[in-house]
Design a protein around this motif. Structure first.
Motif, PDB file in Angstrom:
ATOM      1  N   GLN A 186      -8.117   8.179  -9.467  1.00  0.00           N
ATOM      2  CA  GLN A 186      -8.445   7.016 -10.285  1.00  0.00           C
ATOM      3  C   GLN A 186      -9.588   6.240  -9.624  1.00  0.00           C
ATOM      4  O   GLN A 186      -9.740   6.285  -8.400  1.00  0.00           O
ATOM      5  N   PRO A 187     -10.378   5.493 -10.403  1.00  0.00           N
ATOM      6  CA  PRO A 187     -11.498   4.746  -9.824  1.00  0.00           C
ATOM      7  C   PRO A 187     -11.092   3.763  -8.717  1.00  0.00           C
ATOM      8  O   PRO A 187     -11.851   3.529  -7.787  1.00  0.00           O
ATOM      9  N   SER A 188      -9.894   3.213  -8.801  1.00  0.00           N
ATOM     10  CA  SER A 188      -9.463   2.223  -7.804  1.00  0.00           C
ATOM     11  C   SER A 188      -8.891   2.849  -6.522  1.00  0.00           C
ATOM     12  O   SER A 188      -8.646   2.138  -5.549  1.00  0.00           O
ATOM     13  N   ASP A 189      -8.701   4.162  -6.505  1.00  0.00           N
ATOM     14  CA  ASP A 189      -8.139   4.831  -5.328  1.00  0.00           C
ATOM     15  C   ASP A 189      -9.141   4.805  -4.174  1.00  0.00           C
ATOM     16  O   ASP A 189     -10.336   4.989  -4.377  1.00  0.00           O
ATOM     17  N   TYR A 190      -8.615   4.598  -2.971  1.00  0.00           N
ATOM     18  CA  TYR A 190      -9.439   4.708  -1.766  1.00  0.00           C
ATOM     19  C   TYR A 190      -9.226   6.118  -1.246  1.00  0.00           C
ATOM     20  O   TYR A 190      -8.117   6.486  -0.848  1.00  0.00           O
TER      21      TYR A 190
ATOM     22  N   LEU B 248      -3.661   2.242  -3.303  1.00  0.00           N
ATOM     23  CA  LEU B 248      -3.437   3.647  -3.007  1.00  0.00           C
ATOM     24  C   LEU B 248      -4.466   4.151  -2.006  1.00  0.00           C
ATOM     25  O   LEU B 248      -5.666   4.049  -2.238  1.00  0.00           O
ATOM     26  N   LEU B 249      -3.973   4.671  -0.916  1.00  0.00           N
ATOM     27  CA  LEU B 249      -4.801   5.311   0.099  1.00  0.00           C
ATOM     28  C   LEU B 249      -4.526   6.797  -0.026  1.00  0.00           C
ATOM     29  O   LEU B 249      -3.391   7.242   0.198  1.00  0.00           O
ATOM     30  N   ILE B 250      -5.532   7.561  -0.445  1.00  0.00           N
ATOM     31  CA  ILE B 250      -5.323   8.975  -0.732  1.00  0.00           C
ATOM     32  C   ILE B 250      -6.110   9.822   0.263  1.00  0.00           C
ATOM     33  O   ILE B 250      -7.336   9.754   0.314  1.00  0.00           O
TER      34      ILE B 250
ATOM     35  N   MET C 167       0.843  -1.183   0.000  1.00  0.00           N
ATOM     36  CA  MET C 167       0.000   0.000   0.000  1.00  0.00           C
ATOM     37  C   MET C 167       0.888   1.246   0.000  1.00  0.00           C
ATOM     38  O   MET C 167       1.944   1.266   0.617  1.00  0.00           O
ATOM     39  N   LYS C 168       0.415   2.250  -0.677  1.00  0.00           N
ATOM     40  CA  LYS C 168       1.078   3.552  -0.712  1.00  0.00           C
ATOM     41  C   LYS C 168       0.080   4.587  -0.232  1.00  0.00           C
ATOM     42  O   LYS C 168      -1.111   4.497  -0.542  1.00  0.00           O
ATOM     43  N   ILE C 169       0.564   5.584   0.510  1.00  0.00           N
ATOM     44  CA  ILE C 169      -0.278   6.667   0.994  1.00  0.00           C
ATOM     45  C   ILE C 169       0.123   7.953   0.285  1.00  0.00           C
ATOM     46  O   ILE C 169       1.312   8.249   0.149  1.00  0.00           O
ATOM     47  N   ILE C 170      -0.890   8.685  -0.158  1.00  0.00           N
ATOM     48  CA  ILE C 170      -0.663   9.972  -0.808  1.00  0.00           C
ATOM     49  C   ILE C 170      -1.487  11.024  -0.071  1.00  0.00           C
ATOM     50  O   ILE C 170      -2.645  10.784   0.269  1.00  0.00           O
ATOM     51  N   LEU C 171      -0.864  12.161   0.171  1.00  0.00           N
ATOM     52  CA  LEU C 171      -1.579  13.325   0.689  1.00  0.00           C
ATOM     53  C   LEU C 171      -1.758  14.266  -0.492  1.00  0.00           C
ATOM     54  O   LEU C 171      -0.788  14.812  -1.018  1.00  0.00           O
ATOM     55  N   LEU C 172      -2.997  14.419  -0.933  1.00  0.00           N
ATOM     56  CA  LEU C 172      -3.339  15.239  -2.092  1.00  0.00           C
ATOM     57  C   LEU C 172      -3.955  16.534  -1.590  1.00  0.00           C
ATOM     58  O   LEU C 172      -4.897  16.503  -0.797  1.00  0.00           O
ATOM     59  N   SER C 173      -3.423  17.658  -2.043  1.00  0.00           N
ATOM     60  CA  SER C 173      -3.968  18.924  -1.546  1.00  0.00           C
ATOM     61  C   SER C 173      -3.955  20.003  -2.613  1.00  0.00           C
ATOM     62  O   SER C 173      -3.186  19.963  -3.568  1.00  0.00           O
TER      63      SER C 173
END
Length: 157
Positions: A65-69, A99-101, A1-7
């Motif tokens: 993306q559709p698969s992103d949580y 992906l955990l966003i 799993m990868k974590i992204i902080l999107l802002s």
């Protein structure tokens, strides 16, 4: 799993940037973590609050993306203690999610479209923080969660 902080919008204060970057590096020791910044909307003086949220939402949706949580960082979301947040991250790491966003919205929050796209919302506090502070608090709490999961002495009960 990868974590992204999107802002939305960059961190303007170099002191915040330096501390956020330090915690980002620390988190990467435990789990892949990155920050993605979407540029601010231009000419916001001519936009209503609703229109600004809509435009920011459109930019965010293009990135997802559709698969992103997707988890909104929102004051109306579920609150966790640091230890509970660590358990939350651990549970998510065992799911099929690649992906955990976590998403930080613009100054007026999230559009209805982003709220509908999100899988859930997490609150860092019922208080309101600047977006720079949210990035700092989130990255520090993510680092703290990683150290709790590894039984390291950073966190004290």
């Amino acid at each position: 799993m990868k974590i992204i902080l999107l802002s939305i919008g960059k961190t303007d204060d170099p002191l915040f940037s330096q501390i956020i970057e330090e915690y980002r590096k620390r988190v990467n020791y435990y789990i892949p973590f990155e920050m993605q910044i979407i540029p601010d909307i231009k000419n916001t003086k001519n936009l209503s609050e609703k229109e600004q949220k809509k435009q920011e939402g459109e930019k965010l949706l293009k990135w997802l993306q559709p698969s992103d949580y997707v988890i909104l960082l929102d004051d109306k979301g579920k609150q966790y203690s640091s230890a509970e947040f660590a358990g939350y991250i651990e549970k998510k790491s065992f799911s099929a999610t690649k992906l955990l966003i976590f998403v930080v919205g613009g100054p007026y929050g999230f559009s209805d479209e982003i709220r509908e796209r999100a899988n859930e919302a997490v609150s860092l506090s019922r208080m309101t923080f600047t977006h720079q502070m949210v990035r700092l608090i989130f990255t520090e709490q993510l680092y703290r969660a990683m150290t709790i999961l590894q039984n390291e002495p950073y966190h004290h009960e």
